[in-house]
Design a protein around this motif. Structure first.
Motif, PDB file in Angstrom:
ATOM      1  N   ARG A   1      25.271   3.873  28.682  1.00 14.96           N
ATOM      2  CA  ARG A   1      26.202   4.153  27.585  1.00 14.96           C
ATOM      3  C   ARG A   1      25.631   3.700  26.248  1.00 14.96           C
ATOM      4  NH1 ARG A   1      30.933   1.068  30.527  1.00 14.96           N
ATOM      5  NH2 ARG A   1      29.153  -0.315  30.610  1.00 14.96           N
ATOM      6  N   ARG A   2      24.661   2.801  26.277  1.00 16.00           N
ATOM      7  CA  ARG A   2      24.066   2.289  25.042  1.00 16.00           C
ATOM      8  C   ARG A   2      22.744   2.967  24.686  1.00 16.00           C
ATOM      9  NH1 ARG A   2      26.072  -3.176  23.700  1.00 16.00           N
ATOM     10  NH2 ARG A   2      27.779  -3.569  25.123  1.00 16.00           N
ATOM     11  N   VAL A   3      22.283   3.861  25.555  1.00 12.42           N
ATOM     12  CA  VAL A   3      21.028   4.568  25.307  1.00 12.42           C
ATOM     13  C   VAL A   3      21.353   5.899  24.664  1.00 12.42           C
ATOM     14  CG1 VAL A   3      18.987   5.605  26.377  1.00 12.42           C
ATOM     15  CG2 VAL A   3      19.920   3.460  27.269  1.00 12.42           C
ATOM     16  N   ARG A   4      20.847   6.104  23.478  1.00 16.75           N
ATOM     17  CA  ARG A   4      21.098   7.348  22.749  1.00 16.75           C
ATOM     18  C   ARG A   4      19.777   7.928  22.263  1.00 16.75           C
ATOM     19  NH1 ARG A   4      25.896   6.193  23.288  1.00 16.75           N
ATOM     20  NH2 ARG A   4      27.620   5.573  22.055  1.00 16.75           N
ATOM     21  N   SER A   5      19.702   9.233  22.292  1.00 13.36           N
ATOM     22  CA  SER A   5      18.531   9.897  21.738  1.00 13.36           C
ATOM     23  C   SER A   5      18.600   9.855  20.222  1.00 13.36           C
ATOM     24  CB  SER A   5      18.471  11.355  22.197  1.00 13.36           C
ATOM     25  OG  SER A   5      18.354  11.414  23.585  1.00 13.36           O
ATOM     26  N   LEU A   6      17.446   9.791  19.608  1.00 16.51           N
ATOM     27  CA  LEU A   6      17.405   9.841  18.158  1.00 16.51           C
ATOM     28  C   LEU A   6      17.770  11.233  17.686  1.00 16.51           C
ATOM     29  CD1 LEU A   6      14.084   7.923  17.435  1.00 16.51           C
ATOM     30  CD2 LEU A   6      16.413   7.082  17.158  1.00 16.51           C
ATOM     31  N   GLU A   7      18.503  11.294  16.602  1.00 18.08           N
ATOM     32  CA  GLU A   7      18.827  12.591  16.018  1.00 18.08           C
ATOM     33  C   GLU A   7      17.635  13.004  15.159  1.00 18.08           C
ATOM     34  OE1 GLU A   7      21.836  14.391  12.724  1.00 18.08           O
ATOM     35  OE2 GLU A   7      22.646  12.916  14.129  1.00 18.08           O
ATOM     36  N   VAL A   8      17.010  14.089  15.536  1.00 12.14           N
ATOM     37  CA  VAL A   8      15.841  14.552  14.819  1.00 12.14           C
ATOM     38  C   VAL A   8      16.263  15.648  13.861  1.00 12.14           C
ATOM     39  CG1 VAL A   8      13.547  15.585  15.022  1.00 12.14           C
ATOM     40  CG2 VAL A   8      14.377  13.995  16.779  1.00 12.14           C
ATOM     41  N   ARG A   9      15.995  15.437  12.595  1.00  9.78           N
ATOM     42  CA  ARG A   9      16.339  16.441  11.593  1.00  9.78           C
ATOM     43  C   ARG A   9      15.076  17.171  11.166  1.00  9.78           C
ATOM     44  NH1 ARG A   9      20.230  12.811   7.725  1.00  9.78           N
ATOM     45  NH2 ARG A   9      21.196  11.743   9.462  1.00  9.78           N
ATOM     46  N   ARG A  10      15.260  18.449  10.984  1.00  8.25           N
ATOM     47  CA  ARG A  10      14.134  19.276  10.540  1.00  8.25           C
ATOM     48  C   ARG A  10      13.822  18.905   9.096  1.00  8.25           C
ATOM     49  NH1 ARG A  10      14.351  25.279  12.186  1.00  8.25           N
ATOM     50  NH2 ARG A  10      13.905  24.194  14.085  1.00  8.25           N
ATOM     51  N   PRO A  11      12.553  18.610   8.805  1.00  5.71           N
ATOM     52  CA  PRO A  11      12.204  18.253   7.421  1.00  5.71           C
ATOM     53  C   PRO A  11      12.380  19.450   6.477  1.00  5.71           C
ATOM     54  CG  PRO A  11      10.243  18.308   8.815  1.00  5.71           C
ATOM     55  CD  PRO A  11      11.412  18.587   9.691  1.00  5.71           C
ATOM     56  N   THR A  12      12.715  19.135   5.264  1.00  7.07           N
ATOM     57  CA  THR A  12      12.837  20.180   4.262  1.00  7.07           C
ATOM     58  C   THR A  12      11.577  20.189   3.410  1.00  7.07           C
ATOM     59  OG1 THR A  12      13.939  18.668   2.760  1.00  7.07           O
ATOM     60  CG2 THR A  12      15.343  19.999   4.172  1.00  7.07           C
ATOM     61  N   VAL A  13      11.273  21.330   2.890  1.00 10.61           N
ATOM     62  CA  VAL A  13      10.098  21.479   2.052  1.00 10.61           C
ATOM     63  C   VAL A  13      10.490  21.172   0.612  1.00 10.61           C
ATOM     64  CG1 VAL A  13       8.320  23.068   1.246  1.00 10.61           C
ATOM     65  CG2 VAL A  13       9.156  23.205   3.612  1.00 10.61           C
ATOM     66  N   ALA A  14       9.785  20.239   0.011  1.00  9.16           N
ATOM     67  CA  ALA A  14      10.061  19.900  -1.383  1.00  9.16           C
ATOM     68  C   ALA A  14       9.451  20.959  -2.282  1.00  9.16           C
ATOM     69  CB  ALA A  14       9.483  18.529  -1.731  1.00  9.16           C
ATOM     70  N   GLU A  15      10.195  21.389  -3.290  1.00 12.29           N
ATOM     71  CA  GLU A  15       9.667  22.416  -4.196  1.00 12.29           C
ATOM     72  C   GLU A  15       9.300  21.820  -5.528  1.00 12.29           C
ATOM     73  OE1 GLU A  15      12.009  25.931  -4.432  1.00 12.29           O
ATOM     74  OE2 GLU A  15      12.535  25.756  -2.349  1.00 12.29           O
TER      75      GLU A  15
END
Length: 117
Positions: A103-117
Motif C-alpha cells: 500500500r506504500r509502494v507507488r510508481s512515480l508519475e512520469v510526465r512527458r517533457p515539454t519543448v521549450a521555445e
C-alpha cells in the motif's frame, strides 16, 4: 532465472490456496481458477491463509519453476481477499517479495517533457 525479470506479466491470486500443492496442483489452479495458461511465461503468485508465505510459479521455457518464501517475524501485506487475480508491476512484486507494505509502494508519475521555445 529464479526471479521474474522486468517486462514479465505478474499475476497475484488474491484468494489463499492450499500450500500443500506443488507444481502440478498450482498449474491446475492457474487454469481452473484464474482462467490463464500456466505455460506462457506469466508469473503467478499465490498466498497462504496465514499471509506469512507465498509461492511463485512460472514457466521458464523448459519447465515449471516454483519458489517458496516464508517470512519469519511478520506477514506479507496482501490485497483484500476476493476471487480472481490482480496484476503487479516488477517493482511492486519485488516489494511484496521483500515483505514491504504494497500500500506504500507507488510508481512515480512520469510526465512527458515539454519543448521549450
Amino acid at each position: 532465472m529464479l526471479m521474474p525479470s522486468q517486462g514479465m506479466r505478474i499475476l497475484v491470486a488474491t484468494k489463499p490456496v492450499d500450500f500443500r500443492k506443488g507444481h502440478d496442483g498450482l498449474a491446475a489452479l492457474v487454469q481452473s481458477t484464474l482462467a490463464e495458461a500456466p505455460f506462457t511465461g506469466t508469473v503467478f503468485v499465490f498466498r497462504s491463509r496465514r499471509a506469512d508465505r507465498l509461492k511463485v510459479l512460472f514457466w521458464d521455457g523448459s519447465g515449471l519453476v516454483m519458489a517458496y518464501k516464508r517470512l519469519e517475524e511478520s506477514t506479507f501485506t496482501w490485497p483484500v481477499i476476493r476471487d480472481g487475480a490482480m496484476t503487479l508491476n516488477h517493482t511492486q512484486f519485488e516489494a511484496l517479495f521483500a515483505g514491504l507494505d504494497l500500500r506504500r509502494v507507488r510508481s512515480l508519475e512520469v510526465r512527458r517533457p515539454t519543448v521549450a521555445e
